[in-house]
Design an enzyme around this catalytic site. Structure first.
Site, PDB file in Angstrom:
ATOM      1  N   ASP A  15       0.856  -1.180   0.000  1.00 50.07           N
ATOM      2  CA  ASP A  15       0.000   0.000   0.000  1.00 50.07           C
ATOM      3  C   ASP A  15       0.896   1.235   0.000  1.00 50.07           C
ATOM      4  OD1 ASP A  15      -2.276  -1.559   0.122  1.00 50.07           O
ATOM      5  OD2 ASP A  15      -2.414  -1.477   2.304  1.00 50.07           O
TER       6      ASP A  15
ATOM      7  N   ASP B  69     -13.880  -5.121  -1.663  1.00 47.14           N
ATOM      8  CA  ASP B  69     -13.862  -5.044  -0.203  1.00 47.14           C
ATOM      9  C   ASP B  69     -15.231  -5.471   0.292  1.00 47.14           C
ATOM     10  OD1 ASP B  69     -11.200  -3.974   0.233  1.00 47.14           O
ATOM     11  OD2 ASP B  69     -11.938  -2.133  -0.687  1.00 47.14           O
TER      12      ASP B  69
END
Length: 263
Positions: A11, A130
Protein backbone atom coordinates in the site's frame (compact mmCIF):
# COMPACT_ATOMS: atom_id res chain seq x y z
CA UNK A 1 -1.91 -28.89 -10.85
CA UNK A 2 -1.28 -25.17 -11.23
CA UNK A 3 1.14 -23.61 -8.78
CA UNK A 4 -0.32 -21.32 -6.15
CA UNK A 5 0.97 -17.77 -5.92
CA UNK A 6 2.34 -15.75 -3.01
CA UNK A 7 1.79 -12.05 -3.60
CA UNK A 8 3.14 -9.34 -1.28
CA UNK A 9 0.83 -6.33 -1.21
CA UNK A 10 2.32 -2.86 -0.97
CA UNK A 11 0.00 0.00 0.00
CA UNK A 12 1.60 3.25 -1.16
CA UNK A 13 0.89 6.61 0.45
CA UNK A 14 2.82 9.71 -0.63
CA UNK A 15 5.55 7.56 -2.14
CA UNK A 16 6.03 5.26 0.88
CA UNK A 17 4.76 1.78 1.67
CA UNK A 18 2.47 1.74 4.71
CA UNK A 19 0.32 -0.83 6.48
CA UNK A 20 -2.59 -0.32 8.85
CA UNK A 21 -5.30 -2.23 10.67
CA UNK A 22 -8.72 -2.19 9.03
CA UNK A 23 -7.40 0.50 6.65
CA UNK A 24 -6.37 2.88 9.50
CA UNK A 25 -3.39 3.57 11.84
CA UNK A 26 -0.75 3.24 9.15
CA UNK A 27 2.85 2.30 9.95
CA UNK A 28 5.67 3.12 7.57
CA UNK A 29 7.00 -0.08 5.98
CA UNK A 30 9.68 1.30 3.70
CA UNK A 31 10.58 2.48 0.23
CA UNK A 32 8.43 0.84 -2.47
CA UNK A 33 11.24 0.34 -4.98
CA UNK A 34 13.57 -1.21 -2.41
CA UNK A 35 10.82 -3.46 -1.06
CA UNK A 36 9.81 -4.55 -4.56
CA UNK A 37 13.40 -5.45 -5.43
CA UNK A 38 13.70 -7.37 -2.16
CA UNK A 39 10.54 -9.38 -2.83
CA UNK A 40 11.63 -10.03 -6.40
CA UNK A 41 14.84 -11.60 -5.08
CA UNK A 42 12.98 -13.42 -2.29
CA UNK A 43 10.83 -15.52 -4.57
CA UNK A 44 7.53 -13.62 -4.62
CA UNK A 45 5.39 -14.72 -7.55
CA UNK A 46 3.83 -11.31 -8.16
CA UNK A 47 3.50 -7.90 -6.54
CA UNK A 48 0.44 -5.74 -5.97
CA UNK A 49 0.68 -1.99 -5.44
CA UNK A 50 -2.26 0.06 -4.20
CA UNK A 51 -2.21 3.86 -4.21
CA UNK A 52 -4.31 4.23 -1.06
CA UNK A 53 -4.58 8.00 -1.24
CA UNK A 54 -5.70 7.83 -4.88
CA UNK A 55 -5.96 11.59 -5.21
CA UNK A 56 -4.95 13.56 -8.26
CA UNK A 57 -1.97 15.16 -6.53
CA UNK A 58 -0.52 11.71 -5.75
CA UNK A 59 -0.99 10.32 -9.26
CA UNK A 60 2.36 11.46 -10.64
CA UNK A 61 4.13 10.00 -7.60
CA UNK A 62 2.50 6.63 -8.24
CA UNK A 63 3.38 6.62 -11.94
CA UNK A 64 6.99 7.33 -11.02
CA UNK A 65 6.93 4.54 -8.42
CA UNK A 66 5.59 2.07 -10.99
CA UNK A 67 8.20 3.10 -13.55
CA UNK A 68 11.01 2.68 -11.04
CA UNK A 69 9.70 -0.64 -9.74
CA UNK A 70 9.24 -2.02 -13.27
CA UNK A 71 12.94 -1.43 -13.90
CA UNK A 72 13.86 -3.46 -10.82
CA UNK A 73 11.56 -6.49 -10.86
CA UNK A 74 10.91 -9.33 -13.27
CA UNK A 75 7.67 -10.70 -11.87
CA UNK A 76 4.11 -9.57 -12.72
CA UNK A 77 3.09 -6.23 -11.22
CA UNK A 78 -0.51 -5.21 -10.52
CA UNK A 79 -1.33 -1.58 -9.75
CA UNK A 80 -4.57 -0.19 -8.32
CA UNK A 81 -6.04 2.81 -6.57
CA UNK A 82 -7.69 5.77 -8.27
CA UNK A 83 -7.97 4.09 -11.68
CA UNK A 84 -11.22 5.52 -13.00
CA UNK A 85 -10.92 5.47 -16.78
CA UNK A 86 -9.45 3.40 -19.61
CA UNK A 87 -6.88 6.17 -20.02
CA UNK A 88 -5.84 5.68 -16.38
CA UNK A 89 -5.38 1.99 -17.14
CA UNK A 90 -3.27 2.79 -20.17
CA UNK A 91 -1.10 5.17 -18.17
CA UNK A 92 -0.31 2.53 -15.54
CA UNK A 93 0.28 -0.22 -18.10
CA UNK A 94 2.55 2.07 -20.06
CA UNK A 95 4.47 2.87 -16.86
CA UNK A 96 5.26 -0.82 -16.49
CA UNK A 97 2.31 -2.51 -14.77
CA UNK A 98 1.24 -5.90 -16.12
CA UNK A 99 -2.29 -5.63 -14.71
CA UNK A 100 -4.53 -2.92 -13.32
CA UNK A 101 -6.84 -3.34 -10.36
CA UNK A 102 -10.14 -1.49 -10.06
CA UNK A 103 -12.53 -1.35 -7.14
CA UNK A 104 -14.75 1.67 -6.42
CA UNK A 105 -14.65 2.82 -10.05
CA UNK A 106 -16.07 -0.53 -11.17
CA UNK A 107 -19.01 -0.22 -8.79
CA UNK A 108 -19.74 3.31 -9.98
CA UNK A 109 -19.25 2.39 -13.65
CA UNK A 110 -19.33 -1.37 -14.37
CA UNK A 111 -18.85 -0.62 -18.06
CA UNK A 112 -15.24 0.26 -17.21
CA UNK A 113 -14.52 -3.45 -16.71
CA UNK A 114 -15.81 -4.37 -20.14
CA UNK A 115 -14.12 -1.41 -21.83
CA UNK A 116 -10.78 -2.24 -20.20
CA UNK A 117 -11.03 -5.92 -21.07
CA UNK A 118 -11.83 -5.16 -24.69
CA UNK A 119 -8.89 -2.78 -25.05
CA UNK A 120 -6.21 -4.58 -23.04
CA UNK A 121 -7.54 -8.14 -22.58
CA UNK A 122 -9.18 -9.74 -19.55
CA UNK A 123 -5.78 -10.91 -18.30
CA UNK A 124 -4.95 -7.26 -17.55
CA UNK A 125 -8.12 -6.47 -15.58
CA UNK A 126 -8.24 -7.34 -11.88
CA UNK A 127 -11.39 -6.61 -9.88
CA UNK A 128 -10.65 -5.87 -6.24
CA UNK A 129 -13.56 -6.18 -3.83
CA UNK A 130 -13.86 -5.04 -0.20
CA UNK A 131 -16.55 -7.12 1.49
CA UNK A 132 -18.00 -7.16 4.99
CA UNK A 133 -20.28 -9.64 6.72
CA UNK A 134 -23.77 -8.28 7.27
CA UNK A 135 -25.64 -11.30 8.62
CA UNK A 136 -26.61 -11.60 12.27
CA UNK A 137 -25.22 -14.55 14.27
CA UNK A 138 -27.13 -17.70 13.48
CA UNK A 139 -28.31 -16.43 10.12
CA UNK A 140 -27.00 -17.62 6.73
CA UNK A 141 -23.70 -15.97 5.82
CA UNK A 142 -23.98 -12.89 3.65
CA UNK A 143 -21.45 -10.26 2.60
CA UNK A 144 -21.93 -6.84 1.07
CA UNK A 145 -19.53 -4.85 -1.08
CA UNK A 146 -18.20 -1.53 0.26
CA UNK A 147 -16.44 1.30 -1.54
CA UNK A 148 -14.23 4.20 -0.40
CA UNK A 149 -12.75 1.95 2.27
CA UNK A 150 -10.75 3.73 4.93
CA UNK A 151 -12.22 6.34 7.23
CA UNK A 152 -15.47 6.55 5.28
CA UNK A 153 -16.48 3.09 3.98
CA UNK A 154 -19.71 3.23 2.03
CA UNK A 155 -22.11 0.28 1.69
CA UNK A 156 -23.22 -0.38 -1.86
CA UNK A 157 -26.03 -2.82 -1.18
CA UNK A 158 -24.35 -5.22 -3.61
CA UNK A 159 -24.14 -8.86 -2.58
CA UNK A 160 -20.48 -9.90 -2.79
CA UNK A 161 -21.11 -13.22 -4.54
CA UNK A 162 -23.49 -11.76 -7.11
CA UNK A 163 -21.08 -8.88 -7.76
CA UNK A 164 -18.23 -11.33 -8.31
CA UNK A 165 -20.25 -13.24 -10.89
CA UNK A 166 -21.26 -10.04 -12.67
CA UNK A 167 -17.76 -8.60 -12.98
CA UNK A 168 -16.44 -11.86 -14.40
CA UNK A 169 -19.21 -11.77 -16.99
CA UNK A 170 -18.10 -8.22 -17.85
CA UNK A 171 -14.51 -9.34 -18.44
CA UNK A 172 -12.54 -9.27 -15.18
CA UNK A 173 -9.72 -11.81 -15.44
CA UNK A 174 -8.95 -12.11 -11.72
CA UNK A 175 -10.64 -11.24 -8.43
CA UNK A 176 -8.98 -9.96 -5.27
CA UNK A 177 -11.37 -10.64 -2.38
CA UNK A 178 -10.54 -8.55 0.67
CA UNK A 179 -12.33 -9.14 3.95
CA UNK A 180 -12.86 -5.82 5.71
CA UNK A 181 -13.54 -7.70 8.94
CA UNK A 182 -10.18 -9.48 8.82
CA UNK A 183 -7.96 -6.84 7.16
CA UNK A 184 -4.83 -6.12 9.17
CA UNK A 185 -5.89 -8.27 12.14
CA UNK A 186 -3.51 -11.16 11.51
CA UNK A 187 -6.30 -13.53 12.57
CA UNK A 188 -6.74 -15.28 9.22
CA UNK A 189 -8.67 -14.78 5.99
CA UNK A 190 -12.45 -15.09 5.66
CA UNK A 191 -12.28 -18.53 4.08
CA UNK A 192 -16.03 -18.95 3.95
CA UNK A 193 -16.28 -15.86 1.76
CA UNK A 194 -13.40 -17.01 -0.44
CA UNK A 195 -14.88 -20.46 -0.92
CA UNK A 196 -18.34 -19.10 -1.69
CA UNK A 197 -16.95 -16.91 -4.46
CA UNK A 198 -14.38 -19.40 -5.78
CA UNK A 199 -17.13 -21.93 -6.42
CA UNK A 200 -19.17 -19.43 -8.44
CA UNK A 201 -16.59 -17.99 -10.84
CA UNK A 202 -14.24 -19.40 -13.44
CA UNK A 203 -11.32 -17.01 -12.93
CA UNK A 204 -8.53 -16.99 -10.32
CA UNK A 205 -9.52 -15.77 -6.86
CA UNK A 206 -6.89 -14.07 -4.71
CA UNK A 207 -7.32 -14.04 -0.93
CA UNK A 208 -6.71 -10.75 0.87
CA UNK A 209 -7.06 -9.47 4.41
CA UNK A 210 -6.05 -11.26 7.59
CA UNK A 211 -2.76 -13.11 7.06
CA UNK A 212 -0.86 -13.51 10.32
CA UNK A 213 1.01 -16.80 9.94
CA UNK A 214 1.70 -19.43 7.26
CA UNK A 215 -1.18 -21.58 8.48
CA UNK A 216 -3.57 -18.81 7.45
CA UNK A 217 -2.28 -18.88 3.89
CA UNK A 218 -2.63 -22.66 3.82
CA UNK A 219 -6.23 -22.42 5.03
CA UNK A 220 -7.08 -19.84 2.36
CA UNK A 221 -5.71 -22.13 -0.34
CA UNK A 222 -7.38 -25.25 1.05
CA UNK A 223 -10.60 -24.18 2.77
CA UNK A 224 -11.01 -20.95 0.84
CA UNK A 225 -10.16 -22.60 -2.48
CA UNK A 226 -8.14 -19.51 -3.41
CA UNK A 227 -5.69 -19.60 -6.29
CA UNK A 228 -3.31 -17.10 -4.69
CA UNK A 229 -2.80 -15.30 -1.39
CA UNK A 230 -2.07 -11.64 -0.81
CA UNK A 231 -0.19 -10.64 2.35
CA UNK A 232 1.43 -7.50 3.69
CA UNK A 233 2.35 -7.14 7.37
CA UNK A 234 3.81 -10.62 7.81
CA UNK A 235 6.32 -9.85 5.07
CA UNK A 236 6.91 -6.10 5.44
CA UNK A 237 7.87 -6.24 9.11
CA UNK A 238 9.97 -9.40 8.86
CA UNK A 239 7.66 -11.78 10.73
CA UNK A 240 8.08 -14.32 7.93
CA UNK A 241 9.95 -14.42 4.64
CA UNK A 242 8.37 -15.32 1.32
CA UNK A 243 10.86 -18.17 1.00
CA UNK A 244 9.94 -19.62 4.42
CA UNK A 245 6.21 -19.41 3.70
CA UNK A 246 6.62 -21.09 0.31
CA UNK A 247 8.70 -23.86 1.86
CA UNK A 248 6.03 -24.42 4.51
CA UNK A 249 3.25 -24.55 1.93
CA UNK A 250 5.23 -26.88 -0.33
CA UNK A 251 5.77 -29.22 2.62
CA UNK A 252 1.99 -29.23 3.10
CA UNK A 253 1.48 -30.41 -0.46
CA UNK A 254 0.69 -27.04 -2.06
CA UNK A 255 2.30 -26.72 -5.51
CA UNK A 256 4.63 -23.72 -5.41
CA UNK A 257 7.09 -22.08 -7.78
CA UNK A 258 10.42 -22.49 -6.06
CA UNK A 259 13.17 -19.91 -6.43
CA UNK A 260 16.48 -21.43 -7.61
CA UNK A 261 19.26 -20.91 -5.10
CA UNK A 262 22.48 -19.30 -6.35
CA UNK A 263 25.18 -21.86 -7.10
Amino acid sequence: MLTRRIIPCLDVKAGRVVKGISFLNHRDAGDPVQLAAFYNESGADELVFYDITASSDERNIMVEVVENVARQVFIPLTVGGGIRTVDDMYRMLRAGADKVSINTAAVLNPQLIEDGAKRFGSQCIVLSMDARRINEPGQPSQWNVFTHTGRDPRPTGLDAIEWAKRVVDLGAGELVINSMDADGTGAGYDNELLSAISQQVGVPVIASGGAGKPEHLLAALHEGKADAVLAASIFHFGTYTVEAVKEYLANQGIPMRRTPRPV
